[in-house]
Design a protein around this motif. Sequence first.
Motif, PDB file in Angstrom:
ATOM      1  N   ALA A   1       0.829  -1.206   0.000  1.00 33.95           N
ATOM      2  CA  ALA A   1       0.000   0.000   0.000  1.00 33.95           C
ATOM      3  C   ALA A   1       0.864   1.257   0.000  1.00 33.95           C
ATOM      4  O   ALA A   1       0.550   2.251  -0.672  1.00 33.95           O
ATOM      5  CB  ALA A   1      -0.928  -0.008   1.220  1.00 33.95           C
ATOM      6  N   LEU A   2       1.968   1.229   0.744  1.00 33.29           N
ATOM      7  CA  LEU A   2       2.879   2.376   0.758  1.00 33.29           C
ATOM      8  C   LEU A   2       3.517   2.564  -0.616  1.00 33.29           C
ATOM      9  O   LEU A   2       3.591   3.699  -1.126  1.00 33.29           O
ATOM     10  CB  LEU A   2       3.962   2.167   1.815  1.00 33.29           C
ATOM     11  N   PHE A   3       3.976   1.468  -1.239  1.00 35.89           N
ATOM     12  CA  PHE A   3       4.593   1.575  -2.558  1.00 35.89           C
ATOM     13  C   PHE A   3       3.591   2.094  -3.596  1.00 35.89           C
ATOM     14  O   PHE A   3       3.941   2.900  -4.468  1.00 35.89           O
ATOM     15  CB  PHE A   3       5.136   0.216  -2.992  1.00 35.89           C
ATOM     16  N   ARG A   4       2.341   1.644  -3.494  1.00 32.74           N
ATOM     17  CA  ARG A   4       1.324   2.112  -4.438  1.00 32.74           C
ATOM     18  C   ARG A   4       0.969   3.571  -4.188  1.00 32.74           C
ATOM     19  O   ARG A   4       0.640   4.299  -5.141  1.00 32.74           O
ATOM     20  CB  ARG A   4       0.083   1.223  -4.321  1.00 32.74           C
ATOM     21  N   ARG A   5       1.045   3.994  -2.937  1.00 39.00           N
ATOM     22  CA  ARG A   5       0.815   5.410  -2.652  1.00 39.00           C
ATOM     23  C   ARG A   5       1.899   6.257  -3.305  1.00 39.00           C
ATOM     24  O   ARG A   5       1.628   7.338  -3.855  1.00 39.00           O
ATOM     25  CB  ARG A   5       0.794   5.643  -1.137  1.00 39.00           C
ATOM     26  N   ILE A   6       3.115   5.771  -3.269  1.00 37.60           N
ATOM     27  CA  ILE A   6       4.219   6.469  -3.932  1.00 37.60           C
ATOM     28  C   ILE A   6       3.953   6.573  -5.431  1.00 37.60           C
ATOM     29  O   ILE A   6       4.136   7.634  -6.048  1.00 37.60           O
ATOM     30  CB  ILE A   6       5.552   5.735  -3.665  1.00 37.60           C
ATOM     31  N   GLU A   7       3.511   5.473  -6.036  1.00 35.52           N
ATOM     32  CA  GLU A   7       3.218   5.484  -7.464  1.00 35.52           C
ATOM     33  C   GLU A   7       2.059   6.414  -7.795  1.00 35.52           C
ATOM     34  O   GLU A   7       2.071   7.115  -8.806  1.00 35.52           O
ATOM     35  CB  GLU A   7       2.915   4.055  -7.935  1.00 35.52           C
ATOM     36  N   THR A   8       1.031   6.415  -6.935  1.00 27.81           N
ATOM     37  CA  THR A   8      -0.112   7.304  -7.157  1.00 27.81           C
ATOM     38  C   THR A   8       0.321   8.760  -7.131  1.00 27.81           C
ATOM     39  O   THR A   8      -0.066   9.567  -7.998  1.00 27.81           O
ATOM     40  CB  THR A   8      -1.186   7.068  -6.081  1.00 27.81           C
ATOM     41  N   CYS A   9       1.141   9.113  -6.155  1.00 30.50           N
ATOM     42  CA  CYS A   9       1.637  10.485  -6.061  1.00 30.50           C
ATOM     43  C   CYS A   9       2.522  10.824  -7.254  1.00 30.50           C
ATOM     44  O   CYS A   9       2.456  11.927  -7.801  1.00 30.50           O
ATOM     45  CB  CYS A   9       2.407  10.678  -4.762  1.00 30.50           C
ATOM     46  N   LYS A  10       3.339   9.850  -7.667  1.00 29.53           N
ATOM     47  CA  LYS A  10       4.233  10.080  -8.802  1.00 29.53           C
ATOM     48  C   LYS A  10       3.436  10.297 -10.087  1.00 29.53           C
ATOM     49  O   LYS A  10       3.729  11.211 -10.868  1.00 29.53           O
ATOM     50  CB  LYS A  10       5.164   8.881  -8.962  1.00 29.53           C
ATOM     51  N   ASN A  11       2.410   9.483 -10.307  1.00 31.18           N
ATOM     52  CA  ASN A  11       1.586   9.624 -11.508  1.00 31.18           C
ATOM     53  C   ASN A  11       0.789  10.922 -11.511  1.00 31.18           C
ATOM     54  O   ASN A  11       0.420  11.435 -12.560  1.00 31.18           O
ATOM     55  CB  ASN A  11       0.631   8.437 -11.632  1.00 31.18           C
ATOM     56  N   GLY A  12       0.556  11.441 -10.311  1.00 26.52           N
ATOM     57  CA  GLY A  12      -0.124  12.730 -10.212  1.00 26.52           C
ATOM     58  C   GLY A  12       0.836  13.896 -10.231  1.00 26.52           C
ATOM     59  O   GLY A  12       0.457  15.013  -9.873  1.00 26.52           O
ATOM     60  N   SER A  13       2.082  13.613 -10.618  1.00 22.05           N
ATOM     61  CA  SER A  13       3.130  14.651 -10.731  1.00 22.05           C
ATOM     62  C   SER A  13       3.411  15.329  -9.402  1.00 22.05           C
ATOM     63  O   SER A  13       3.850  16.462  -9.344  1.00 22.05           O
ATOM     64  CB  SER A  13       2.728  15.718 -11.769  1.00 22.05           C
ATOM     65  N   SER A  14       3.188  14.597  -8.317  1.00 22.05           N
ATOM     66  CA  SER A  14       3.466  15.172  -7.009  1.00 22.05           C
ATOM     67  C   SER A  14       4.733  14.601  -6.401  1.00 22.05           C
ATOM     68  O   SER A  14       5.212  15.077  -5.387  1.00 22.05           O
ATOM     69  CB  SER A  14       2.287  14.912  -6.055  1.00 22.05           C
ATOM     70  N   ILE A  15       5.275  13.545  -7.011  1.00 20.55           N
ATOM     71  CA  ILE A  15       6.501  12.960  -6.458  1.00 20.55           C
ATOM     72  C   ILE A  15       7.367  12.435  -7.591  1.00 20.55           C
ATOM     73  O   ILE A  15       6.848  12.045  -8.620  1.00 20.55           O
ATOM     74  CB  ILE A  15       6.159  11.829  -5.465  1.00 20.55           C
TER      75      ILE A  15
END
Length: 736
Positions: free
Chosen positions: A722-736
């Motif tokens: 879940a943490l890794f997917r949160r990172i990916e979600t933020c990255k895909n949203g151009s936030s990380i």
Amino acid sequence: MCPVGVRTSHSTHALETGVAKLWLLLVGVNQYEDEEIPSLQYSALDCQGLGEALHAATQAFPQKEVIIYNDFASKQPKLANVLTSLREIAAVTKPIDTVLFYFSGHGMLEPSTQQVILCLQDTQKSNLIDTGLQLQEVLQLLENCSAQQQLLILDACHSGGMTLLGARGEVDPQLNPTPELVEILRQRAAKRKGFYALLSCDRSQQSWEFPQLGHGVFTYYLIRGLKGEAADSQGIIEADGLYRYVYHQTLTYIDKANQQLRVINQLKKGRGDNSIHPEYPSQTPKRIVEGVGEVILGIKPKNIPASRHPRQALIVEGLDQSQASLSLSKILSTAGSFAVNYWTIRGNNSQSNVRKAIQKCLLAESFAELTTNSPNIDTIATVLLYLRGQIQETEQGEAILLLSDEVTINRAWLKKQLRRCQSQQIIILDCPIENGGGKVSLRDWLEELQLGLDAGQCLIAAAVSPENREKFANTLLATLNQGIQASGLTAAAWITQLQVEFAQTDIQLYFWLSGSQGIIEVLPGKTIFSSENMQEKAENIHNYPPDDLSSEVGIDYAYLRDLLQAQRWQEADRETTNLILKVVEKQPYLDIDTINKIPCKDLYTIDKLWVSYSHGRFGFSVQSRIWEGIKDCAATDPMLALMIGSAKVAASETCIDFANRVGWRLRDYWLDYNSLTWEGDAPMGHLPYVGFFEPIWRVKVLGVWEWHSAIATANWWELCVALFRRIETCKNGSSI
């Protein structure tokens, strides 16, 4: 964990002026007269090599006496000889003197009395008390000795030879006296401030001889330390500094061996070979000393002759000249200590000249003059060959590497040169594939160039399209830059980093790693840093742009930045846990719903700080890339899958695979928090640890931390995912 040092004054005046005398008694036993005591391969060489290193380190001390007993010396390591020397030393030493006693050989427990016996050449297993050197007798002689500085070094818990594919032979339980050794020496140290003991391993461990080192691993690094690698900034070699050096180097060597073994096992699994090699057991050198004091052993020797094994590298650029390949040659020359030759295929560089250059690189060790029969203690010969061109097949079906219209390298010819090469090999093929490649296959090239399981060989290649042909070289360069650490970069660790980097791309990485006779180093470890280098490093830190410490919820990340900048890794890890919990206002642990609410800006700030100050080694995004490379693995235990479901089994197995890769597990056990590696050269993705997840999967059974069940393992892993997917979600949203 890293030991805490003993404060020293580094005063050598008494030894340098000859007021004090240094007494050195060294004993090493390979062959035993009693056939029931197994022979050793390297104890005598350990003793011989240590004697030479101590002689070089003590050249500035006019008053010293060196007594050596080993299989190759004129004085044999028999009980009467060693006891006579110990008694003579005890009788004549002065309080200002220093005494060092070193023993390498078997230590045994006498069954009836449980006394620790050091086995000498004429020791009889059936009569240990009368024919062996009793440790208590050695300690009593030292107790009667006037010398205020006494150093006892014991490499006495040998367990036979070891290659990079495992240990050899069965272990006699009687040959493991480490618990008794530790207790006896603790009691002795408590009685005398100047007493200092170094053991080759800790309780429940044993000492290992590695043929590729030509020594026991413990004494191998004692010798290197005395040759100057353990010297302080003033060139002083002191017992505590030597111990810290040997401690870290021994652990690092075992860790590097395990890195190489994991990649070899990965290749075996991919081929359906279930003969997986177990990882190597730990060997942790131990220090026993009470109070504050110093034991000076020498001064860094001057004019150490260079190794006869130069590291040779050849960069052959068969495409348009690339800035990446130029930069690659520079980093191999500087951080890699290679003698680099850079070739571009143009002008007068004919096919014959290129072939001669390749032969010169690969066969350099074959032409070297051998000045000694003993193994080289400094450097293993290594060659690196980087070939950049296009692989093709001729009309006759020959596989060739096209470097220009006039210059080609035949695969069969290249394989022949690789077979003639006596050095460890790192071969890199940077070969863009046109339109899918047709019949051309990089996999076929790598399989054809393999030399077998025992040869020290690393092959790396990647299939990239012509329009993306700089990607591979740039990634090689980036991972090498990330690998510039004090412990260096092994071929196994480099392959692992490349797997992580290419996991989320359409680039197919091909690799091969073999070798039972040594660890293949791409960037050798650096143990000595000059004050100029440290100053340059400090100045470079101030040239970086200010860190982005922004937060959506008003959190101050300055303290975390300061801890990471100071490389105080464990404190930074604890601060990370506190900050994550503070960001989401959740105590004491996170659940999946809360993980999905972590603000992207804060997650980015924390991750960026970790990645930046670890030079790309640590961070949640690094861990996420590792997960991406293994997340699609299917369950391999069909019986367990029937009981709890394939998804649970796959999650549990993926979790264990991930933990092995990042170093949260050691062999079959999970490490508790305080036993994690709090050093900058820890495995990729080792930190930060996810201490904000509830460790529901641990129970304590007979003092050993183990998994409670595969279901609990899978449930805990869901939090990590879940943490890794949160990172990916933020990255895909151009936030990380």
